[in-house]
Design a protein around this motif. Structure first.
Motif, PDB file in Angstrom:
ATOM      1  N   ARG A 148      38.966  11.549  14.755  1.00  0.00           N
ATOM      2  CA  ARG A 148      39.774  12.256  13.755  1.00  0.00           C
ATOM      3  C   ARG A 148      39.564  11.631  12.376  1.00  0.00           C
ATOM      4  O   ARG A 148      39.337  12.320  11.387  1.00  0.00           O
ATOM      5  CB  ARG A 148      41.239  12.150  14.172  1.00  0.00           C
TER       6      ARG A 148
ATOM      7  N   GLU B  57      33.493  20.318   8.351  1.00  0.00           N
ATOM      8  CA  GLU B  57      34.513  19.769   9.239  1.00  0.00           C
ATOM      9  C   GLU B  57      33.937  19.514  10.626  1.00  0.00           C
ATOM     10  O   GLU B  57      33.260  20.378  11.184  1.00  0.00           O
ATOM     11  CB  GLU B  57      35.697  20.739   9.344  1.00  0.00           C
TER      12      GLU B  57
ATOM     13  N   ASN C 250      35.006  15.093  23.726  1.00  0.00           N
ATOM     14  CA  ASN C 250      34.949  16.449  24.273  1.00  0.00           C
ATOM     15  C   ASN C 250      33.510  16.948  24.293  1.00  0.00           C
ATOM     16  O   ASN C 250      32.727  16.621  23.398  1.00  0.00           O
ATOM     17  CB  ASN C 250      35.774  17.410  23.428  1.00  0.00           C
ATOM     18  N   GLY C 251      33.202  17.752  25.290  1.00  0.00           N
ATOM     19  CA  GLY C 251      31.879  18.338  25.350  1.00  0.00           C
ATOM     20  C   GLY C 251      31.937  19.747  25.907  1.00  0.00           C
ATOM     21  O   GLY C 251      32.944  20.150  26.513  1.00  0.00           O
TER      22      GLY C 251
ATOM     23  N   GLN D 286      34.550  18.900  18.977  1.00  0.00           N
ATOM     24  CA  GLN D 286      35.459  18.161  18.098  1.00  0.00           C
ATOM     25  C   GLN D 286      36.599  17.577  18.923  1.00  0.00           C
ATOM     26  O   GLN D 286      37.212  18.257  19.730  1.00  0.00           O
ATOM     27  CB  GLN D 286      35.980  19.078  16.978  1.00  0.00           C
ATOM     28  N   THR D 287      36.866  16.307  18.694  1.00  0.00           N
ATOM     29  CA  THR D 287      37.781  15.557  19.544  1.00  0.00           C
ATOM     30  C   THR D 287      38.918  15.027  18.674  1.00  0.00           C
ATOM     31  O   THR D 287      38.988  13.841  18.363  1.00  0.00           O
ATOM     32  CB  THR D 287      37.015  14.422  20.249  1.00  0.00           C
ATOM     33  N   TRP D 288      39.790  15.945  18.265  1.00  0.00           N
ATOM     34  CA  TRP D 288      40.848  15.606  17.311  1.00  0.00           C
ATOM     35  C   TRP D 288      41.905  14.693  17.908  1.00  0.00           C
ATOM     36  O   TRP D 288      42.619  14.015  17.170  1.00  0.00           O
ATOM     37  CB  TRP D 288      41.493  16.889  16.762  1.00  0.00           C
ATOM     38  N   HIS D 289      42.036  14.669  19.224  1.00  0.00           N
ATOM     39  CA  HIS D 289      43.061  13.793  19.801  1.00  0.00           C
ATOM     40  C   HIS D 289      42.636  12.326  19.756  1.00  0.00           C
ATOM     41  O   HIS D 289      43.449  11.436  19.968  1.00  0.00           O
ATOM     42  CB  HIS D 289      43.404  14.218  21.229  1.00  0.00           C
TER      43      HIS D 289
ATOM     44  N   GLU E 166      34.717  25.272  19.876  1.00  0.00           N
ATOM     45  CA  GLU E 166      34.294  26.303  20.824  1.00  0.00           C
ATOM     46  C   GLU E 166      33.853  27.556  20.070  1.00  0.00           C
ATOM     47  O   GLU E 166      32.836  28.175  20.398  1.00  0.00           O
ATOM     48  CB  GLU E 166      35.463  26.629  21.762  1.00  0.00           C
ATOM     49  N   LYS E 167      34.609  27.891  19.025  1.00  0.00           N
ATOM     50  CA  LYS E 167      34.302  29.093  18.233  1.00  0.00           C
ATOM     51  C   LYS E 167      32.912  28.995  17.610  1.00  0.00           C
ATOM     52  O   LYS E 167      32.139  29.957  17.647  1.00  0.00           O
ATOM     53  CB  LYS E 167      35.365  29.272  17.142  1.00  0.00           C
TER      54      LYS E 167
END
Lengths: 225, 225
Positions: free
Chosen positions: A150, A163, A216-217, A142-145, A185-186
């Motif tokens: 987003r 989500e 992100n990866g 997830q790439t919230w930045h 990550e979780k």
């Protein structure tokens, strides 16, 4: 994948996204000559790379056209031996327990819509791996930045109900082609440790999507407990 | 910080953790000679580094002893000019609107227990920054792939009541010294964009804690909208 139609069974080979490069860390965990299962092999980029390095590769996909493309491109690469292509769904692999030394899953879970299916897939991989066999898993985070992602996560949530998931549209017809998921990550860690694995290597990376976005990866190596 | 006792007001200077290095990216965003606010300056590592590079620095902390240590160590570094030390709480900064060109917040939000206080702090920083002023924020990320942290997040949740938070114990007395929080990317991004900032730079990094653990980290530069 249940009774629902699976868009990945009939998507055109050329439209299958396959963008993540294989991280060299994998070669620290897979012994030379190992028998490797490539799950969701798509057009076979990873399978071919592994065969050319002397690994014995079995490639699985539910998309027949993708498997054909893998077969023809591996032929054109003059590989000394070919991958074995098998049409199958990852939730129910047609292999005996403990058949493989290692498994590779690159940008595959991202298009598995249901959480239950993701868990089933990891359990299946675990089953077909030999004791202490390893799973190399690379997928999107997830790439919230990123404003683009987003907004997609938030705007598509009423439809995706998860989500970090979003809709991907067919560029020609404008219709929804498929749903993709970006992981936390979780999510990935628990998916592995709750379904038979131990995390050995974990790296946060940046991947480039087929449309050129930086996202992100995660690159993970996990071993069967 | 409300009526609750704040352990950071009386913690001994030498016990204040301050481990994250300043990322050089900051110098791409802060103009030479800028007036920089260092929030939660602790023993002043960052303040001193900034003063020695010619920035005009105002350093804020609620811990008097820490401020004293900052003052004495900056003296020993032969700085041409000194930081201005101010004892204050970050939720209510004793400065006029638009006083600073930039602000630095290194491993500070991690020890702010309440979500409301974190939002208040970011709004306060926004208020004291000039228009288009920037905030450099570096802090810890949730590190689920680490068994140590995963277990702390889960085991301490009944006490902390916030996922990603955990208890830190006094090494001498064995009592709870403070609560620390590790952030998700989503938390930090929304904390900024909901309280007056736009994210300009975002980097996922790895930090080393004072006890030597490797942990996920974020380095962010955000500008006042």
């Amino acid at each position: 994948m249940g009774e629902q139609a699976n868009p990945w069974e009939c998507i055109e080979g050329k439209d299958i996204p396959a963008t993540i490069e294989l991280d060299p860390i994998i070669f620290c965990y897979i012994p030379p000559g190992a028998h490797v299962l490539d799950i969701g092999c798509a057009t076979g980029k990873v399978s071919i790379s592994l065969v050319s390095r002397g690994f014995s590769v079995t490639s699985v996909d539910i998309n027949t056209e993708a498997l054909k493309m893998t077969r023809s491109s591996s032929g054109s690469h003059n590989c000394s031996h070919m991958p074995l292509f098998v049409k199958a769904t990852a939730t129910s692999l047609p292999f005996a327990d403990a058949s493989f030394d290692a498994a590779v899953m690159q940008a595959f879970l991202t298009i598995v819509v249901s959480k239950e299916d993701r868990a089933r897939i990891i359990r299946e991989v675990c089953r077909v791996l030999k004791p202490k066999g390893c799973l190399y898993l690379a997928d999107f985070g997830q790439t919230w930045h990123s404003k683009i992602y987003r907004e997609r996560y938030i705007n598509d949530l009423p439809v995706t109900k998860e989500e970090g998931s979003f809709l991907v549209y067919d560029q020609n017809t404008g219709e929804i082609a498929y749903v993709a998921h970006h992981f936390t990550e979780k999510e990935l860690v628990f998916l592995l440790i709750e379904n038979g694995f131990k995390v050995e290597f974990f790296k946060r990376d940046t991947f480039v999507t087929r449309t050129g976005n930086r996202v992100n990866g995660f690159v993970i190596v996990a071993t069967k407990v």
